[in-house]
Scaffold this motif. Structure first.
Motif, PDB file in Angstrom:
ATOM      1  N   SER A  73       0.644  -0.936  -0.132  1.00 10.75           N
ATOM      2  CA  SER A  73       0.144   0.669   0.284  1.00 10.75           C
ATOM      3  C   SER A  73       0.374   1.525  -0.140  1.00 10.75           C
ATOM      4  O   SER A  73       0.189   2.291  -0.521  1.00 10.75           O
ATOM      5  N   GLY A  74       1.876   1.179   0.675  1.00 14.69           N
ATOM      6  CA  GLY A  74       2.577   2.155   0.338  1.00 14.69           C
ATOM      7  C   GLY A  74       3.892   2.035  -0.144  1.00 14.69           C
ATOM      8  O   GLY A  74       3.589   1.895  -1.754  1.00 14.69           O
ATOM      9  N   LYS A  75       4.890   3.329  -0.338  1.00 12.37           N
ATOM     10  CA  LYS A  75       6.253   2.893  -1.356  1.00 12.37           C
ATOM     11  C   LYS A  75       6.873   1.826  -1.328  1.00 12.37           C
ATOM     12  O   LYS A  75       7.165   1.625  -0.026  1.00 12.37           O
ATOM     13  N   LYS A 109       8.693  -1.335   2.485  1.00 14.44           N
ATOM     14  CA  LYS A 109       7.718  -0.249   2.180  1.00 14.44           C
ATOM     15  C   LYS A 109       7.742   1.071   2.250  1.00 14.44           C
ATOM     16  O   LYS A 109       8.538   0.950   3.909  1.00 14.44           O
ATOM     17  N   ASP A 110       7.159   1.896   2.475  1.00 13.63           N
ATOM     18  CA  ASP A 110       7.249   3.253   3.140  1.00 13.63           C
ATOM     19  C   ASP A 110       8.960   3.399   2.962  1.00 13.63           C
ATOM     20  O   ASP A 110       8.812   3.544   4.900  1.00 13.63           O
ATOM     21  N   TYR A 119      11.327   6.149   3.420  1.00  9.40           N
ATOM     22  CA  TYR A 119      11.607   7.862   4.406  1.00  9.40           C
ATOM     23  C   TYR A 119      12.380   7.979   4.223  1.00  9.40           C
ATOM     24  O   TYR A 119      13.531   7.419   4.849  1.00  9.40           O
ATOM     25  N   ALA A 121      12.724   2.790   6.858  1.00  9.50           N
ATOM     26  CA  ALA A 121      11.702   1.801   6.119  1.00  9.50           C
ATOM     27  C   ALA A 121      10.845   1.084   7.413  1.00  9.50           C
ATOM     28  O   ALA A 121      11.045   0.745   8.026  1.00  9.50           O
ATOM     29  N   ASN A 157       6.372  -7.016  10.078  1.00 15.72           N
ATOM     30  CA  ASN A 157       6.504  -5.475  10.012  1.00 15.72           C
ATOM     31  C   ASN A 157       7.112  -5.119  11.160  1.00 15.72           C
ATOM     32  O   ASN A 157       6.667  -4.749  13.087  1.00 15.72           O
ATOM     33  N   PHE A 212       9.721  -1.393  11.433  1.00 13.40           N
ATOM     34  CA  PHE A 212       9.938  -0.057  11.524  1.00 13.40           C
ATOM     35  C   PHE A 212      11.740  -0.476  11.536  1.00 13.40           C
ATOM     36  O   PHE A 212      12.173  -0.558  13.057  1.00 13.40           O
ATOM     37  N   GLU A 244      -0.278  -1.920  11.252  1.00 12.75           N
ATOM     38  CA  GLU A 244       0.098  -1.869   9.335  1.00 12.75           C
ATOM     39  C   GLU A 244      -0.667  -2.659   8.726  1.00 12.75           C
ATOM     40  O   GLU A 244      -1.073  -3.507   8.975  1.00 12.75           O
TER      41      GLU A 244
END
Length: 205
Positions: free
Chosen positions: A37-39, A70-71, A73, A84, A125, A127, A185
């Motif tokens: 769903s994210g980058k 994903k996601d 930054y 990430a 997941n 971070f 997430e």
């Protein structure tokens, strides 16, 4: 919006309605890219043994390992350093595929199909900061096991197979580098893969 588009595509081709040889076993191996769903994105690898119930219908068991960043930054684009969320998923699904022919009078080795599956996903997941990514995967985290589903469509040509699929996976815990839960997430993801299969008998003509 991505989910709705895929479901509409899946349902729209059901009424276009060939297949494989009844009573035969086959094993497929597929690999490709996945997008969440994210980058960012990643890849996955699947092994799927199947049994042909009919000439145009089979059942199977899909074993898949997938992972992605994903996601993303970015904190230093020149040095390609970023924070990430890293996701790993191991899934076991009961699957079924239905094969159809656009031109029923000329059934050859080209076989479009639609299918899906239900089963369990074990998802982790985490971070990570740029420093932690550079340091390697030394963190201690746990995966969450959830029930999910998958829809797919594609085609086979000879022993070659190409598939587009969407995996509907519920949210699970988001953890930090030390394994502490910091939130929830999203886990659903789109996959595009190519592969081949062994066995299955001869295609009906």
């Amino acid at each position: 919006m991505k989910k709705i588009t895929f479901v509409v595509l899946f349902l729209s081709i059901l009424n276009i309605i060939h297949g494989q040889e009844k009573g035969k076993f086959r094993v497929g191996l597929d690999g490709g890219i996945i997008l969440g769903s994210g980058k960012g994105g990643g890849g996955g690898l699947s092994l799927e043994p199947k049994f042909n119930l009919k000439d145009d219908l089979n059942i199977g068991l899909r074993l898949q390992r997938a992972g992605m960043f994903k996601d993303l930054y970015y904190i230093d684009t020149q040095r390609d350093r970023y924070n990430a969320i890293e996701m790993w998923s191991t899934s076991v699904l009961a699957t079924s595929d239905y094969y159809y022919s656009i031109n029923k009078e000329e059934r050859g080795s080209f076989a479009p199909f639609v299918g899906g599956g239900l089963g369990i996903y074990n998802v982790t997941n985490v971070f990570l900061t740029a420093d932690q990514v550079d340091a390697g995967n030394s963190y201690n985290t746990k995966g969450n096991t959830v029930f999910g589903a998958m829809l797919r469509t594609g085609f086979e040509w000879g022993k070659f197979r190409m598939t587009a699929e969407y995996n509907f996976v519920p949210k699970t815990d988001l953890q930090n580098y030390y394994g502490d839960v910091t939130g929830k997430e999203k886990n659903s993801y789109f996959g595009l893969s190519i592969g081949f299969y062994l066995g299955g008998g001869k295609w009906r003509r």
